[in-house]
Design a protein around this motif. Structure first.
Motif, PDB file in Angstrom:
ATOM      1  N   SER A 263      20.142 -19.747  18.126  1.00 21.68           N
ATOM      2  CA  SER A 263      19.075 -19.388  18.521  1.00 21.68           C
ATOM      3  C   SER A 263      18.188 -20.048  19.076  1.00 21.68           C
ATOM      4  CB  SER A 263      18.590 -18.631  17.196  1.00 21.68           C
ATOM      5  OG  SER A 263      17.990 -19.307  16.391  1.00 21.68           O
ATOM      6  N   GLU A 366      22.915 -15.275   9.333  1.00 23.86           N
ATOM      7  CA  GLU A 366      22.379 -14.267  10.119  1.00 23.86           C
ATOM      8  C   GLU A 366      22.737 -12.891   9.930  1.00 23.86           C
ATOM      9  OE1 GLU A 366      22.243 -16.081  14.112  1.00 23.86           O
ATOM     10  OE2 GLU A 366      21.364 -14.102  15.135  1.00 23.86           O
ATOM     11  N   TYR A 424      26.366 -12.765  17.845  1.00 26.28           N
ATOM     12  CA  TYR A 424      26.123 -13.948  17.433  1.00 26.28           C
ATOM     13  C   TYR A 424      27.209 -14.623  16.692  1.00 26.28           C
ATOM     14  CZ  TYR A 424      24.270 -11.166  13.604  1.00 26.28           C
ATOM     15  OH  TYR A 424      24.058 -10.208  12.486  1.00 26.28           O
TER      16      TYR A 424
END
Lengths: 592, 133
Positions: A263, A366, A424
């Motif tokens: 990120s 995440e 992601y």
């Protein structure tokens, strides 16, 4: 015995029938040199197109090359197999002592076929192969203990490699590794699970022989030249001094250090887990692969008090590199050196690939924060930097107590397909990436590289060179040309087999020189053509197995987080992939 | 006369370039003619052990040789006379530190002659040649 003649010996081991034999494959070695060149051909002979990677039809091939043991820095073994992580032709390299042990046992390659009906380990001692009962070793929690026992019960210390799997391999975690000499790994693409599926706990290789080189005076002179380059050249300095961990601060300074699941390219605690800081605080020992003076293996000492027993300490020695630091520190937001080492310790014990494991943990963090998974699946809370919880998750990836963990053990692509968060889930063709976020060429290389590895073509370094020279990006087509050219040359190095860290020394003209005393004459042009041919062979095998570069998913995250070259333009990458596809189609036509 | 000494075993990284150098003296690539042996001290985490002849003044290996194939060298250690050696292996058993290596291809011992060739290839100055009286 003559050098090339002994190199041409291929040892075949059949685990199903528990038998072995040797075949001379001079035609293979004279055409393809050794290493990846020969292993690719052996794979073509051995593995049917639709073979199950965890079934009896898959094989494990280990190969070394004509320069193995002959010159400094030629210290790696190439493993080839069908990957249980992505289902394609796969290749993994490791240092340690296996390369010289295989070579001096008198082989150029080892092919391991079939499946044993019960846990075993195999001992290769020069001309003999012994099949030994592995029931007692099976299920043992630490690969370190397995190594310790095998050191005691087999002969040949100093001439020996002990390649073993942990519980992760036994339980078929698709990114299980093979550990050799405690600190080196066939890490990527799941060789550990392939060994586990074959009920093969370990392979011990002892090689004590010696072989004649045709032109001794020239050989000695070339050896001295390479040795001087190896110990004095600036090309090896980085690996020699801080080791690959020197990358942490370098990448951080250009905002290319993957942090918290990619990120960000900057880790605010990078200074705590940098190569510099580790060297200053906990570096305890340096170790080398057999035949290499560099000693790039950096070992840290972790001293832990026993909370319930005052004045009792556990001291563990763990090897660190850039990739473990990225995977288990920066990309998980861990800025504690001790926390990083404790987590690494468990990953090593279980025999997991550190890169894939770190990426899987980053996705899980995440997904947990976003509410896609909860404590119900994870069996723990999870947050960036929380190494205690990561340790629990790692143990559970191996033990697989529920459906979630069973899926987590298949890799980040599979788990995200089921639980969400694909944007992601960092994987290219199901392979979790190494620790660079340098720019578009690196991303392209992860998709087109035959192992989807950072070392296929080293494109992270092309990105950085472009940045340093302030040159504009090449066209997508030029980018692909550059990547393919570099990857093709690396096929020569990994056929010889040279450690890719020594690529700055083994330039084409040096390679030509190195082969001369063996009575083998190959021009730079011929070498480069051979590299390209091997590259084509590998790509066409993968394509025949169903791989297509146009179908590879690009995780959104890498297109969102800025690189030093800015946010990467997806169209640029797609153009490059189209051009790559064109090259493959052309190569296929040329071949038929 | 000079003898080979291990200056500081803690600096040894286990690269084994000394072992390879030793066999290379004879134009052999490998370990079969190597008189020096580097192995881990119980796993790489514990560092390394370097085994090589330490040039005893009154070498037990020479004392047990039934054919006088081992002659005591000036300054300590021994010189092997291959033509006298019958490969009985008594010398190997007599050496407490295991510094009599074995050449399995010819079935005879390999013992360091303290030439110092390996010293040139030790990247970390673990090995050195020392003057002895």
């Amino acid at each position: 015995m003559d050098w090339f003649k002994s190199l041409s010996n291929v040892l075949y081991i059949d685990l199903t029938r528990k038998t072995y034999w040797v075949e001379s494959r001079e035609e293979l070695f004279s055409k393809w040199l050794g290493g990846i060149g020969v292993a690719t051909q052996l794979y073509k002979e051995e593995v049917p197109r639709n073979a199950d990677p965890l079934g009896p039809e898959n094989v494990i091939i280990f190969a070394v090359g004509p320069l193995t043991g002959l010159y400094p820095l030629a210290s790696k073994t190439i493993a080839v197999f069908k990957s249980p992580l992505n289902g394609y032709f796969a290749e993994s390299h490791a240092g340690g002592r296996s390369a010289l042990a295989i070579r001096f046992a008198g082989y150029g390659a080892i092919v391991i076929r079939g499946v044993s009906d019960r846990p075993i380990y195999v001992v290769i001692e020069d001309d003999k192969v012994r099949f030994r009962d592995g029931a007692t070793l099976w299920g043992m929690r630490s690969t370190e203990t397995v190594g310790r026992i095998l050191r005691e019960v087999t002969s040949g210390p100093g001439y020996r490699a002990i390649m073993r799997i942990g519980r992760a391999g036994e339980r078929l975690v698709r990114y299980a590794s093979v550990v050799t000499e405690t600190y080196r790994h066939f890490g990527r693409l799941g060789l550990g699970a392939v060994m586990g599926s074959k009920k093969l706990k370990a392979i011990v290789v002892v090689g004590r022989k010696g072989f004649k080189v045709p032109d001794i005076p020239t050989y000695r002179a070339v050896y001295d030249e390479i040795y001087q380059l190896a110990v004095k050249s600036p090309a090896m300095k980085k690996y020699h001094d801080l080791g690959t961990a020197a990358n942490i601060l370098a990448l951080n300074s250009i905002k290319a250090l993957p942090t918290r699941n990619f990120s960000s390219g900057v880790f605010e605690l990078a200074g705590e887990v940098s190569g510099e800081k580790l060297a200053e605080t906990i570096l305890a020992r340096r170790v080398a692969c057999a035949g290499c003076p560099t000693a790039c293996v950096h070992i840290a000492a972790l001293r832990e008090p026993y909370p319930e027993e005052p004045y009792f300490y556990k001291v563990k020695f763990l090897s660190y590199d850039h990739e473990p630091l990225y995977a288990l520190a920066t990309n998980l937001g861990i800025g504690s050196r001790e926390g990083f080492l404790k987590l690494l310790d468990v990953v090593e014990e279980e025999g997991l690939d550190v890169i894939s494991t770190g990426v899987v943990l980053a996705w899980a963090t995440e997904a947990y924060i976003n509410g896609l998974i909860s404590e119900k699946e994870l069996l723990t809370k999870l947050g960036w930097g929380d190494y205690e919880s990561y340790i629990k998750v790692v143990r559970n990836i191996v033990l697989q107590p529920n459906d979630f963990y069973k899926t987590l053990a298949l890799g980040v692509e599979e788990v995200a397909k089921k639980y969400g968060g694909l944007d992601y889930a960092l994987a290219f063709n199901k392979v979790e990436p190494a620790g660079y976020h340098t720019g578009p060429l690196y991303i392209i290389s992860l998709i087109v590289g035959s192992r989807h590895s950072h070392l296929d073509s080293g494109a992270y370094s092309i990105d950085q060179e472009l940045l340093a020279s302030k040159k504009p990006l090449p066209t997508p087509q030029e980018a692909v040309e550059r990547i393919v050219e570099e990857e093709s040359w690396r096929q020569v190095l990994t056929s010889l087999v040279i450690c890719l860290f020594a690529r700055g020394i083994y330039k084409p003209e040096i390679v030509e020189k190195c082969l001369k005393p063996l009575g083998k004459s190959l021009s730079t042009e011929e070498l480069k053509k051979l590299g390209r041919d091997i590259w084509v062979e590998k790509q066409l095998i993968k394509y025949s197995e169903g791989f297509n570069v146009l179908n590879v998913r690009i995780p959104k995250r890498v297109l969102e987080t800025p690189t030093p070259h800015g946010v990467v333009d997806e169209n640029y990458v797609r153009e490059a992939l189209k051009y790559f596809d064109l090259i493959i189609n052309l190569s296929r036509k040329l071949k038929t | 006369m000079r003898r080979l000494v291990v200056v500081d075993v803690n600096k040894c990284v286990g690269c084994q370039l000394c072992m390879l150098a030793c066999s290379r003296r004879f134009g052999i690539v490998g370990y079969s003619k190597s008189a020096i042996w580097v192995r881990s001290a119980g796993g790489f985490e514990r560092g390394f052990t370097i085994v090589v002849c330490r040039a005893c003044k009154d070498p037990p290996c020479a004392r047990v040789c039934p054919t006088n194939a081992l002659r005591v060298r000036d300054g300590g250690g021994v010189i092997l006379d291959m033509s006298k050696c019958i490969g009985c292996g008594l010398c190997r058993d007599a050496c407490d530190i295991g510094a009599v290596m074995w050449d399995y291809e010819v079935g005879k011992p390999v013992i360091c002659v303290h030439c110092g060739f390996c010293v040139n290839y030790c990247p970390h100055n673990v090995l050195a040649l020392e003057e002895v009286s």
